[in-house]
Scaffold this motif. Sequence first.
Motif, short mmCIF file in Angstrom:
data_model
loop_
_atom_site.label_atom_id
_atom_site.label_comp_id
_atom_site.label_asym_id
_atom_site.label_seq_id
_atom_site.Cartn_x
_atom_site.Cartn_y
_atom_site.Cartn_z
N CYS A 120 141.61 16.71 63.13
CA CYS A 120 142.33 15.90 64.31
C CYS A 120 142.28 16.63 65.45
O CYS A 120 142.01 16.08 66.50
N ALA A 121 142.01 17.99 65.41
CA ALA A 121 141.92 18.67 66.72
C ALA A 121 140.78 18.46 67.48
O ALA A 121 140.72 18.46 68.56
N VAL A 122 139.50 18.57 66.56
CA VAL A 122 138.33 18.35 66.88
C VAL A 122 138.33 16.95 67.43
O VAL A 122 137.37 16.80 68.69
N MET A 123 138.67 15.79 66.99
CA MET A 123 138.48 14.64 67.41
C MET A 123 139.14 14.32 68.53
O MET A 123 138.73 13.63 69.52
N THR A 124 140.37 15.19 68.79
CA THR A 124 141.17 15.19 69.99
C THR A 124 140.37 15.55 71.25
O THR A 124 140.40 14.86 72.28
N VAL A 125 139.74 16.67 71.18
CA VAL A 125 139.04 17.45 72.13
C VAL A 125 137.64 16.34 72.33
O VAL A 125 137.30 16.20 73.70
N ARG A 126 137.21 16.12 71.29
CA ARG A 126 135.81 15.27 71.59
C ARG A 126 136.00 14.19 72.42
O ARG A 126 135.16 13.77 73.16
N ARG A 127 137.24 13.31 72.08
CA ARG A 127 137.39 12.17 72.50
C ARG A 127 137.70 12.12 74.11
O ARG A 127 137.50 11.61 75.02
N ALA A 128 138.47 13.53 74.43
CA ALA A 128 138.74 13.61 75.48
C ALA A 128 137.52 14.26 76.54
O ALA A 128 137.34 13.75 77.57
N THR A 129 136.55 14.84 75.99
CA THR A 129 135.37 15.28 76.83
C THR A 129 134.55 14.25 77.01
O THR A 129 133.59 13.93 77.82
N GLN A 130 134.53 13.16 75.92
CA GLN A 130 133.89 11.78 76.16
C GLN A 130 134.40 10.81 77.10
O GLN A 130 133.87 9.91 77.57
N ARG A 131 135.55 11.37 77.62
CA ARG A 131 136.35 10.40 78.54
C ARG A 131 136.82 9.22 77.80
O ARG A 131 137.21 8.03 78.57
#
Length: 213
Positions: A120-131
């Motif tokens: 969940c943490a990885v996906m949260t950050v990944r989606r943020a960096t992908q805007r």
Amino acid sequence: FGFVCLWSSYFAFYIFTEYFLQPLHTWGEMLQNSQYSTHPLFICIHWGGGVMLLLAGPLQMLPYIRTHYPALHRRVGHIYFAAALLTSTAGCLYILCVGCIGGVVMDIAFFLYGVGLAACAVMTVRRATQRRLYEHRRWALRLLVAGFSSAWYRILTIPGAIGVVPPDYMITFLNLMACLFFIPNMIFVEIYIAYVWNFHEQHGSKHVLINES
């Protein structure tokens, strides 16, 4: 959401004051488990990360902070992400090296929980960096609920702590709670996202746990 914030804050404060302000060699005695004192590194990292996770999570979900203080939101997000990875990795390593008091069932349950928390943490950050902020906030909600589940486990196990559960059934009880403390929560958050959140968004309502402002 208010209950999540209050209980998360209280439990983080409890862990910090009851354990981190005490010598490491006393942890095993306080928890009635000598393994904690003989393998303090993993537990120290696990609990330290957990304290930061519980405190940072509710702050990250406040629309006011996200809207008016985006730089603070990003900085706390970095701490939040690191805390999630630290607490999950240290917890999983502890399980592999030492094991849980409940045996194989508890080992599997807590290990899967740790992997899920990190995911969940990885996906949260990944989606943020992908805007991809629409998905980012959904993963952030999943991360919040996953992090809170560790504090929720302590509520579920209160009957065992106060002597309601007979000693002969204690391990069975703890193993059952190890499965129930996070699986229903994650099912609930998926239902909330799929029906409640999406319904309010489709109808333009702001009465939702975390709006899209």
